[in-house]
Motif scaffolding. Structure first.
Motif, mmCIF file in Angstrom:
data_model
loop_
_atom_site.group_PDB
_atom_site.id
_atom_site.type_symbol
_atom_site.label_atom_id
_atom_site.label_comp_id
_atom_site.label_asym_id
_atom_site.label_seq_id
_atom_site.Cartn_x
_atom_site.Cartn_y
_atom_site.Cartn_z
ATOM 1 N N LEU A 24 28.921 45.431 45.146
ATOM 2 C CA LEU A 24 29.795 46.206 44.275
ATOM 3 C C LEU A 24 29.982 47.619 44.823
ATOM 4 C CD1 LEU A 24 31.394 46.736 41.674
ATOM 5 C CD2 LEU A 24 29.201 47.220 40.536
ATOM 6 N N SER A 78 39.094 41.858 33.518
ATOM 7 C CA SER A 78 38.679 40.943 34.577
ATOM 8 C C SER A 78 37.200 40.676 34.408
ATOM 9 C CB SER A 78 38.939 41.562 35.959
ATOM 10 O OG SER A 78 38.349 40.786 36.971
ATOM 11 N N VAL A 114 30.046 47.520 34.115
ATOM 12 C CA VAL A 114 29.132 46.390 34.285
ATOM 13 C C VAL A 114 28.354 46.184 32.996
ATOM 14 C CG1 VAL A 114 27.065 45.578 35.509
ATOM 15 C CG2 VAL A 114 28.905 46.701 36.772
ATOM 16 N N ILE A 131 26.748 41.538 35.623
ATOM 17 C CA ILE A 131 25.657 41.439 36.592
ATOM 18 C C ILE A 131 24.357 41.416 35.792
ATOM 19 C CG2 ILE A 131 24.458 42.476 38.546
ATOM 20 C CD1 ILE A 131 27.007 43.824 39.393
ATOM 21 N N SER A 152 34.124 38.873 35.802
ATOM 22 C CA SER A 152 33.690 38.157 36.984
ATOM 23 C C SER A 152 32.178 38.158 37.066
ATOM 24 C CB SER A 152 34.278 38.787 38.255
ATOM 25 O OG SER A 152 33.858 40.118 38.392
ATOM 26 N N ASN A 159 38.503 46.172 35.100
ATOM 27 C CA ASN A 159 37.543 45.758 36.119
ATOM 28 C C ASN A 159 36.133 45.635 35.558
ATOM 29 O OD1 ASN A 159 36.976 44.834 38.626
ATOM 30 N ND2 ASN A 159 36.952 46.820 39.631
ATOM 31 N N ARG A 198 32.636 43.658 34.868
ATOM 32 C CA ARG A 198 31.796 42.712 35.593
ATOM 33 C C ARG A 198 30.550 42.378 34.791
ATOM 34 N NH1 ARG A 198 32.798 43.542 41.372
ATOM 35 N NH2 ARG A 198 34.913 44.409 41.472
ATOM 36 N N VAL A 224 34.441 50.934 37.466
ATOM 37 C CA VAL A 224 33.960 49.586 37.168
ATOM 38 C C VAL A 224 32.985 49.671 36.005
ATOM 39 C CG1 VAL A 224 32.638 47.599 38.011
ATOM 40 C CG2 VAL A 224 34.246 48.745 39.534
#
Length: 378
Positions: free
Chosen positions: A345, A366, A145, A168, A368, A164, A166, A143
């Motif tokens: 996560l 992705s 971030v 945050i 998100s 994937n 993200r 992942v």
């Protein structure tokens, strides 16, 4: 978890470890880039995490590659000894090896997006090994971030198909900051003086004419090139520890942050929590973080910075309004939301690993954002 000791990533790691305390997450912290200071060691000790030091050069430093290889080998030994359930990498070289446990990479910044923002061009060919390492890290991390969509988009210069990915946002404990202190007629700024991305010299014009002093806190010693001083009209404070910085921010009425490059910006967040009105560089990432809770000025307009700071200095009611907006927005980036997002996560990643023993990554991009991180206003 890895964290370099040279800047905001250390603060990020300290706040994240603190935010994870309610979830009883045990952290072995690998300090990178330079030996931790006594204050940093004390911070880690108070949080109860095991501190391991790898002071070799980081991938963005001059001629780092022997050091990077040495640190990667040492990190493999550490992982073998600690046997973690998950590895959280806060630098690219730590995420580049193939790890047998789930790996999250937080992209705090990168050289290529810095060059594009500050120089208006890609780095010279000598940075090709750095690019190769970052591409490898983005490919191998389960992942990725980033603290803002702007930073996530900037990573497309390396790979168009980051898996994937993200967002945050960073978080900060609001209770640590003083909001009941009488504000003084002064402007505060902060950042590594030697970092052109902070663009602090643009405040020199205002510093000569504003009538309020402009203080600058930040490291003056470049890791490779020696000391660099602040512009003549700015009052340099040097590096300030956490408590010193909180006291100065508590007294400041305005926080000026003319950054050309700022993937998130912990300094404006700390200033907002201390009750400062924010005047920021007009760049996408800072607008994403602060919306209408700040005033924005072009990074290339010293006269506009003087005008905006002067108007705000003369208008106490406007200053209070902007400080109130900034504080409201800052509380959205709470330590609780920060910790919850990462705990969720971590749980997702370790569960997927336990169930399938394969990567949690899925093909394609992705983007998100956790629902509890939706901004309260524009």
């Amino acid at each position: 978890m890895t964290a370099d000791t040279l800047g905001g990533v250390w603060t990020y790691a300290m706040e994240l470890i603190k935010a994870l305390e309610p979830y009883r997450v045990e952290v072995a912290l690998v300090a990178r880039g330079r030996l931790p200071t006594s204050d940093q060691r004390e911070q880690a000790e108070k949080l109860g995490c095991e501190l391991i030091c790898l002071p070799q050069k980081l991938e963005w430093m001059d001629d780092p590659w022997d050091d990077v290889a040495e640190a990667q080998a040492a990190l493999q030994e550490i992982v073998h000894e600690v046997q973690p359930d998950l590895i959280h990498c806060n630098d690219y070289s730590a995420a580049a090896p193939r790890w047998e446990v789930p790996t999250v990479l937080t992209a705090h910044s990168c050289v290529y997006s810095w060059f594009q923002a500050v120089k208006g061009a890609l780095p010279p060919q000598e940075w090709a090994p750095y690019r190769e390492l970052v591409c490898q890290a983005l490919e191998r991390a389960n992942v990725v971030v980033a603290p803002t969509r702007a930073m996530l988009e900037a990573l497309r210069v390396y790979r168009a198909d980051i898996r994937n990915a993200r967002v945050i946002p960073n978080g900060r404990a609001s209770a640590a900051f003083y909001t009941n202190v009488q504000k003084q007629p002064l402007v505060m700024a902060a950042g590594r003086i030697w970092d052109e991305g902070k663009n602090l010299d643009v405040l020199n014009y205002a510093g000569e004419r504003l009538g309020w002093p402009i203080y600058v806190a930040g490291e003056t010693k470049h890791p490779d090139q020696g000391a660099i001083q602040a512009a003549p009209s700015l009052r340099g404070l040097g590096f300030l520890g956490g408590e010193q910085m909180r006291q100065v921010l508590a007294a400041a009425s305005i926080f000026a942050h003319p950054a050309r490059y700022e993937p998130f910006g912990l300094a404006p967040l700390e200033a907002a929590l201390a009750g400062c009105a924010l005047v920021l560089g007009d760049i996408p990432s800072l607008r994403q973080v602060w919306g209408n809770a700040a005033l924005y000025v072009s990074c290339d307009a010293p006269q506009a910075w003087h005008y905006t700071l002067r108007q705000l200095a003369l208008d106490e009611e406007r200053r209070r309004e902007m400080a109130s907006r900034a504080l409201k927005r800052a509380r959205f980036y709470s330590l609780e939301a920060f910790g919850r997002a990462h705990h969720n996560l971590y749980g997702e990643m370790t569960s997927a690993h336990d169930e399938t023993a394969t990567s949690v990554s899925q093909p394609g991009i992705s983007f998100s954002v956790p629902s509890h991180f939706q901004p309260p206003f524009g």
